[in-house]
Write a protein that holds these residues in place. Structure first.
Motif, PDB file in Angstrom:
ATOM      1  N   GLY A 152       0.792  -1.213   0.000  1.00 13.77           N
ATOM      2  CA  GLY A 152       0.000   0.000   0.000  1.00 13.77           C
ATOM      3  C   GLY A 152       0.827   1.267   0.000  1.00 13.77           C
ATOM      4  O   GLY A 152       0.587   2.181  -0.801  1.00 13.77           O
ATOM      5  N   PHE A 153       1.801   1.347   0.887  1.00 14.86           N
ATOM      6  CA  PHE A 153       2.629   2.552   0.932  1.00 14.86           C
ATOM      7  C   PHE A 153       3.383   2.722  -0.376  1.00 14.86           C
ATOM      8  O   PHE A 153       3.487   3.832  -0.902  1.00 14.86           O
ATOM      9  N   SER A 154       3.889   1.649  -0.910  1.00 10.60           N
ATOM     10  CA  SER A 154       4.622   1.720  -2.177  1.00 10.60           C
ATOM     11  C   SER A 154       3.722   2.225  -3.304  1.00 10.60           C
ATOM     12  O   SER A 154       4.137   3.037  -4.137  1.00 10.60           O
ATOM     13  N   THR A 155       2.462   1.778  -3.317  1.00 11.27           N
ATOM     14  CA  THR A 155       1.528   2.185  -4.370  1.00 11.27           C
ATOM     15  C   THR A 155       1.208   3.667  -4.296  1.00 11.27           C
ATOM     16  O   THR A 155       1.052   4.341  -5.328  1.00 11.27           O
ATOM     17  N   SER A 156       1.117   4.209  -3.088  1.00 14.42           N
ATOM     18  CA  SER A 156       0.768   5.613  -2.921  1.00 14.42           C
ATOM     19  C   SER A 156       1.970   6.545  -2.977  1.00 14.42           C
ATOM     20  O   SER A 156       1.893   7.645  -3.534  1.00 14.42           O
ATOM     21  N   PHE A 157       3.102   6.112  -2.383  1.00 15.13           N
ATOM     22  CA  PHE A 157       4.205   7.039  -2.171  1.00 15.13           C
ATOM     23  C   PHE A 157       5.568   6.538  -2.650  1.00 15.13           C
ATOM     24  O   PHE A 157       6.562   7.241  -2.502  1.00 15.13           O
ATOM     25  N   GLY A 158       5.615   5.345  -3.204  1.00 21.69           N
ATOM     26  CA  GLY A 158       6.907   4.739  -3.520  1.00 21.69           C
ATOM     27  C   GLY A 158       7.784   5.559  -4.422  1.00 21.69           C
ATOM     28  O   GLY A 158       9.002   5.651  -4.219  1.00 21.69           O
ATOM     29  N   ASP A 159       7.199   6.206  -5.425  1.00 31.35           N
ATOM     30  CA  ASP A 159       8.047   6.926  -6.381  1.00 31.35           C
ATOM     31  C   ASP A 159       8.606   8.223  -5.808  1.00 31.35           C
ATOM     32  O   ASP A 159       9.543   8.800  -6.353  1.00 31.35           O
ATOM     33  N   VAL A 160       8.039   8.712  -4.674  1.00 32.45           N
ATOM     34  CA  VAL A 160       8.618   9.886  -4.028  1.00 32.45           C
ATOM     35  C   VAL A 160      10.033   9.578  -3.539  1.00 32.45           C
ATOM     36  O   VAL A 160      10.933  10.421  -3.613  1.00 32.45           O
ATOM     37  N   LEU A 161      10.242   8.339  -3.085  1.00 35.45           N
ATOM     38  CA  LEU A 161      11.552   7.937  -2.586  1.00 35.45           C
ATOM     39  C   LEU A 161      12.427   7.295  -3.656  1.00 35.45           C
ATOM     40  O   LEU A 161      13.648   7.421  -3.625  1.00 35.45           O
ATOM     41  N   THR A 162      11.816   6.601  -4.598  1.00 34.99           N
ATOM     42  CA  THR A 162      12.599   5.828  -5.565  1.00 34.99           C
ATOM     43  C   THR A 162      12.627   6.432  -6.961  1.00 34.99           C
ATOM     44  O   THR A 162      13.491   6.101  -7.766  1.00 34.99           O
ATOM     45  N   GLY A 163      11.630   7.285  -7.280  1.00 37.61           N
ATOM     46  CA  GLY A 163      11.525   7.813  -8.632  1.00 37.61           C
ATOM     47  C   GLY A 163      10.998   6.811  -9.630  1.00 37.61           C
ATOM     48  O   GLY A 163      10.989   7.065 -10.828  1.00 37.61           O
ATOM     49  N   ARG A 164      10.529   5.671  -9.139  1.00 37.81           N
ATOM     50  CA  ARG A 164      10.065   4.596 -10.026  1.00 37.81           C
ATOM     51  C   ARG A 164       8.541   4.575 -10.073  1.00 37.81           C
ATOM     52  O   ARG A 164       7.884   4.040  -9.200  1.00 37.81           O
TER      53      ARG A 164
END
Length: 444
Positions: free
Chosen positions: A70-82
């Motif tokens: 869930g966190f990755s789906t909402s916010f993952g690209d903020v940290l990874t750019g992916r």
């Protein structure tokens, strides 16, 4: 497959801000049991356990989903750019399980951790905070289908809804997506970009779109799929325990300080302003709701006061960081009036929104989100700043509404083979006994 984190996300945590976010996360977590009390008291005595169990089920299912992907789906690209689907969702696998967010490194004798960008708060603490928002959004929906929905279908719905509706909407609003101030977002396309962000940034401080419009419109959809309670329009469905309702409202108000002031992600002046605005709107909304009751019905009720509190809290949620305290008072009193009037509409239109999720959360959520364009001290129309902010707020509210409505219709239809409703006999006798083999109160 998880993605490696760049060195730039590491830093030294600010212990004061971290403590504030963790305390706020605990306050927001308390709001879901508080909601269980609030909804449980509003139900009839033979359905109170089922109503409370629907909130507690959301605590279980949504927590697991959120930590896994869930966190990755909402916010993952903020940290990874992916990213995955650009402005709609981030990559669900980029931070799968959130284990990467617990990484540390030693630099110059100091321990550095993964920080949420732009703050001194560890990313794992931010996960804890955001997790509680996802939980209560799902739990809120349950009040619309009280006393008649299958518990098993509700559990499945909670998993699918948070996955397909909540997580993408959180990304769109807070994760740099379509409804954020991103250069690729709708606001930027409407009014252009300055220094890489939208010239007129959408404002949703703590979840008017993501939580309240989302939950309210989903509740409305489920009402039509599940159908009205037996005897709707002929039976007076009276709350079985008004003290439970008042207790739930009090705990919701208490927890809401974490919900709103915690969204500042720092123990600072913004958090202080948000705290004051949150209380101001809730207090004013009590007056707005009770004024309507006095004029219309000749008396003010305890349930009305409790409902007014929630209406004010809902309305101030998106606006709490942008208003002055006087603006918050105005916002709150209008929210109380609008929601009090709105809860009567279900009887005229004959749809059984059992505990007024639509009348309170959808109506006050829409009002609070749009009213930012009127009342925001730095960009609102009433402060001489033109129509741009109002236009942006209206657009993000409508997009969130349509997005949640369409996807909830598809989810509800897909789950129809599971059966949305208990048997008529079970509903008549009491859903607690039929679904859980328990009763809240032993017969005397």
């Amino acid at each position: 497959m998880t993605t490696a984190l760049p060195d730039t996300v590491f830093g030294i945590a600010d212990t004061g801000d971290t403590a504030w976010v963790l305390i706020s996360a605990a306050l927001v977590l308390l709001m879901t049991p508080a909601l269980a009390f609030f909804y449980g008291g509003l139900c009839r005595g033979r359905a109170v356990l089922n109503m409370m169990m629907m909130s507690f089920a959301a605590l279980g299912t949504v927590t697991v989903v959120y930590l896994l992907y869930g966190f990755s789906t909402s916010f993952g690209d903020v940290l990874t750019g992916r990213g995955a689907l650009g402005g709609i969702i981030a990559d669900p696998l980029a931070l799968f399980g959130t284990d990467q967010l617990t990484a540390t490194r030693q630099i110059g004798g100091h321990t550095e951790v993964v920080l949420w960008p732009g703050t001194g708060v560890p990313a794992i603490a931010f996960v804890a905070f955001q997790l509680t928002f996802a939980v209560i959004t799902v739990a809120l929906i349950s009040g619309a289908i009280a006393e008649r929905a299958k518990f098993s279908t509700w559990v499945v719905f909670s998993v699918v809804f948070v996955t397909l509706v909540y997580l993408p909407l959180a990304h769109m609003v807070w994760g740099g997506g379509l409804l954020s101030d991103s250069a690729d977002g709708l606001a930027a396309r409407m009014f252009g970009v300055t220094d890489g962000v939208a010239r007129v940034a959408p404002i949703d401080f703590a979840g008017g779109t993501v939580v309240h419009i989302n939950a309210g419109v989903a509740a409305l959809v489920l009402v039509f799929f599940v159908g009205n309670r037996l005897g709707f329009g002929r039976t007076a469905y009276r709350p079985h325990s008004i003290p439970l309702v008042m207790l739930g409202a009090a705990l919701l108000w208490f927890g809401w300080f974490g919900f709103n002031a915690g969204s500042a992600l720092a123990a600072d002046a913004t958090a202080g302003l948000v705290w004051v605005n949150t209380s101001a709107a809730a207090a004013a909304a009590i007056g707005g709701w009770l004024a309507v009751e006095w004029i219309r019905d000749g008396h003010a009720t305890s349930v009305g006061a409790a409902s007014g509190i929630v209406a004010g809290l809902v309305a101030i949620t998106p606006a709490c960081g942008a208003l002055t305290p006087v603006g918050a008072l105005g916002l709150g009193v209008v929210a109380g009036v609008l929601s009090c009037l709105a809860v009567g509409v279900k009887h005229r239109l004959r749809f059984d929104d059992s505990l007024d999720v639509v009348g309170v959360h959808l109506v006050s959520g829409l009002w609070g989100t749009v009213a930012v364009g009127l009342l925001a001290r730095d960009s609102g129309l009433f402060y001489g700043h033109g129509l741009a902010q109002l236009a942006v707020q209206t657009v993000i509210a409508l997009v969130a509404l349509v997005f949640a409505a369409v996807l909830t219709v598809l989810i509800a239809a897909a789950l129809t083979p599971l059966g949305w409703r208990v048997e008529a006999e079970a509903e008549a006798v009491g859903i607690d006994q039929a679904q859980h083999a328990e009763t809240a109160y032993e017969p005397i």
